[in-house]
Design a protein around this motif. Sequence first.
Motif, PDB file in Angstrom:
ATOM      1  N   VAL A  14      -3.462   2.818  -7.382  1.00 42.99           N
ATOM      2  CA  VAL A  14      -4.736   2.107  -7.520  1.00 42.99           C
ATOM      3  C   VAL A  14      -5.240   2.297  -8.953  1.00 42.99           C
ATOM      4  N   ILE A  15      -5.709   1.208  -9.563  1.00 43.52           N
ATOM      5  CA  ILE A  15      -6.388   1.262 -10.858  1.00 43.52           C
ATOM      6  C   ILE A  15      -7.727   0.561 -10.676  1.00 43.52           C
ATOM      7  N   LEU A  16      -8.816   1.289 -10.918  1.00 43.49           N
ATOM      8  CA  LEU A  16     -10.155   0.726 -10.717  1.00 43.49           C
ATOM      9  C   LEU A  16     -11.014   0.952 -11.950  1.00 43.49           C
ATOM     10  N   PRO A  17     -11.820  -0.063 -12.322  1.00 40.54           N
ATOM     11  CA  PRO A  17     -12.774   0.132 -13.415  1.00 40.54           C
ATOM     12  C   PRO A  17     -13.871   1.096 -12.997  1.00 40.54           C
ATOM     13  N   SER A  45      -6.417  11.309  -2.160  1.00 46.94           N
ATOM     14  CA  SER A  45      -6.148  10.588  -3.387  1.00 46.94           C
ATOM     15  C   SER A  45      -5.950  11.587  -4.515  1.00 46.94           C
ATOM     16  N   ASP A  46      -5.444  11.088  -5.624  1.00 43.96           N
ATOM     17  CA  ASP A  46      -5.224  11.956  -6.779  1.00 43.96           C
ATOM     18  C   ASP A  46      -6.532  12.512  -7.341  1.00 43.96           C
ATOM     19  N   TYR A  47      -7.659  11.858  -7.037  1.00 47.66           N
ATOM     20  CA  TYR A  47      -8.926  12.238  -7.660  1.00 47.66           C
ATOM     21  C   TYR A  47      -9.950  12.777  -6.666  1.00 47.66           C
ATOM     22  N   GLY A  48      -9.524  13.198  -5.501  1.00 50.73           N
ATOM     23  CA  GLY A  48     -10.464  13.772  -4.529  1.00 50.73           C
ATOM     24  C   GLY A  48     -11.574  12.801  -4.208  1.00 50.73           C
ATOM     25  N   ASP A  49     -12.819  13.228  -4.365  1.00 49.90           N
ATOM     26  CA  ASP A  49     -13.939  12.374  -3.980  1.00 49.90           C
ATOM     27  C   ASP A  49     -14.347  11.378  -5.061  1.00 49.90           C
ATOM     28  N   GLN A  50     -13.600  11.287  -6.173  1.00 49.46           N
ATOM     29  CA  GLN A  50     -13.871  10.221  -7.140  1.00 49.46           C
ATOM     30  C   GLN A  50     -13.476   8.874  -6.547  1.00 49.46           C
ATOM     31  N   PHE A  51     -12.321   8.816  -5.873  1.00 47.00           N
ATOM     32  CA  PHE A  51     -11.911   7.633  -5.125  1.00 47.00           C
ATOM     33  C   PHE A  51     -12.449   7.795  -3.702  1.00 47.00           C
ATOM     34  N   VAL A  71     -17.750   6.931 -13.671  1.00 44.18           N
ATOM     35  CA  VAL A  71     -18.182   5.926 -14.651  1.00 44.18           C
ATOM     36  C   VAL A  71     -17.023   5.343 -15.463  1.00 44.18           C
ATOM     37  N   ASN A  72     -15.889   6.020 -15.537  1.00 45.19           N
ATOM     38  CA  ASN A  72     -14.740   5.532 -16.297  1.00 45.19           C
ATOM     39  C   ASN A  72     -13.654   5.000 -15.364  1.00 45.19           C
ATOM     40  N   GLN A  73     -12.740   4.214 -15.917  1.00 41.63           N
ATOM     41  CA  GLN A  73     -11.609   3.716 -15.142  1.00 41.63           C
ATOM     42  C   GLN A  73     -10.786   4.886 -14.616  1.00 41.63           C
ATOM     43  N   LEU A  74     -10.314   4.763 -13.383  1.00 41.54           N
ATOM     44  CA  LEU A  74      -9.413   5.751 -12.790  1.00 41.54           C
ATOM     45  C   LEU A  74      -8.155   5.049 -12.305  1.00 41.54           C
ATOM     46  N   SER A  75      -7.042   5.732 -12.426  1.00 41.70           N
ATOM     47  CA  SER A  75      -5.802   5.242 -11.836  1.00 41.70           C
ATOM     48  C   SER A  75      -5.136   6.425 -11.151  1.00 41.70           C
ATOM     49  N   GLY A  76      -4.556   6.157 -10.011  1.00 37.32           N
ATOM     50  CA  GLY A  76      -3.896   7.215  -9.263  1.00 37.32           C
ATOM     51  C   GLY A  76      -3.407   6.680  -7.941  1.00 37.32           C
ATOM     52  N   ASP A  77      -2.928   7.567  -7.101  1.00 37.16           N
ATOM     53  CA  ASP A  77      -2.407   7.178  -5.793  1.00 37.16           C
ATOM     54  C   ASP A  77      -3.416   7.482  -4.696  1.00 37.16           C
ATOM     55  N   VAL A  78      -3.461   6.599  -3.697  1.00 39.41           N
ATOM     56  CA  VAL A  78      -4.174   6.892  -2.461  1.00 39.41           C
ATOM     57  C   VAL A  78      -3.130   6.958  -1.345  1.00 39.41           C
ATOM     58  N   SER A  79      -3.374   7.827  -0.379  1.00 43.62           N
ATOM     59  CA  SER A  79      -2.407   8.060   0.696  1.00 43.62           C
ATOM     60  C   SER A  79      -3.096   8.120   2.041  1.00 43.62           C
ATOM     61  N   CYS A  80      -2.341   7.775   3.078  1.00 42.07           N
ATOM     62  CA  CYS A  80      -2.840   7.942   4.450  1.00 42.07           C
ATOM     63  C   CYS A  80      -1.649   8.104   5.378  1.00 42.07           C
ATOM     64  N   THR A  81      -1.933   8.566   6.582  1.00 41.38           N
ATOM     65  CA  THR A  81      -0.902   8.759   7.591  1.00 41.38           C
ATOM     66  C   THR A  81      -1.350   8.082   8.882  1.00 41.38           C
ATOM     67  N   ALA A  82      -0.488   7.210   9.406  1.00 39.52           N
ATOM     68  CA  ALA A  82      -0.769   6.535  10.685  1.00 39.52           C
ATOM     69  C   ALA A  82      -0.182   7.379  11.821  1.00 39.52           C
ATOM     70  N   LEU A  83      -0.868   7.376  12.948  1.00 39.92           N
ATOM     71  CA  LEU A  83      -0.459   8.165  14.113  1.00 39.92           C
ATOM     72  C   LEU A  83      -0.095   7.224  15.269  1.00 39.92           C
TER      73      LEU A  83
END
Length: 87
Positions: A14-17, A45-51, A71-83
């Motif tokens: 994910v890349i977000l402004p 996510s890579d940024y904890g509670d930032q994302f 306030v700045n652009q962030l890029s990183g991964d988001v993850s989840c697990t389906a059950l």
Amino acid sequence: LNGKLKTQSFTAPVILPGKGDGSVNMGSLNIPTGYTYIGVISKDSDYGDQFLCSFQRYGDHIHAVVRNAYVNQLSGDVSCTALFLKN
């Protein structure tokens, strides 16, 4: 619960402004034969509670709605697990 539960993990970049939001298709569900989809049981996510993330099922796909609380652009991964639960 041995054999009664199965999981499927998803990760997407994910890349977000700054202070922005967006939706990401995490991927297709692969529901095992004889099992029922229960829901998403974990996320991070890579940024904890930032994302700030929420996950939804749309048809056979899992989508993430992600908001950048920083306030700045962030890029990183988001993850989840389906059950899945055995019928």
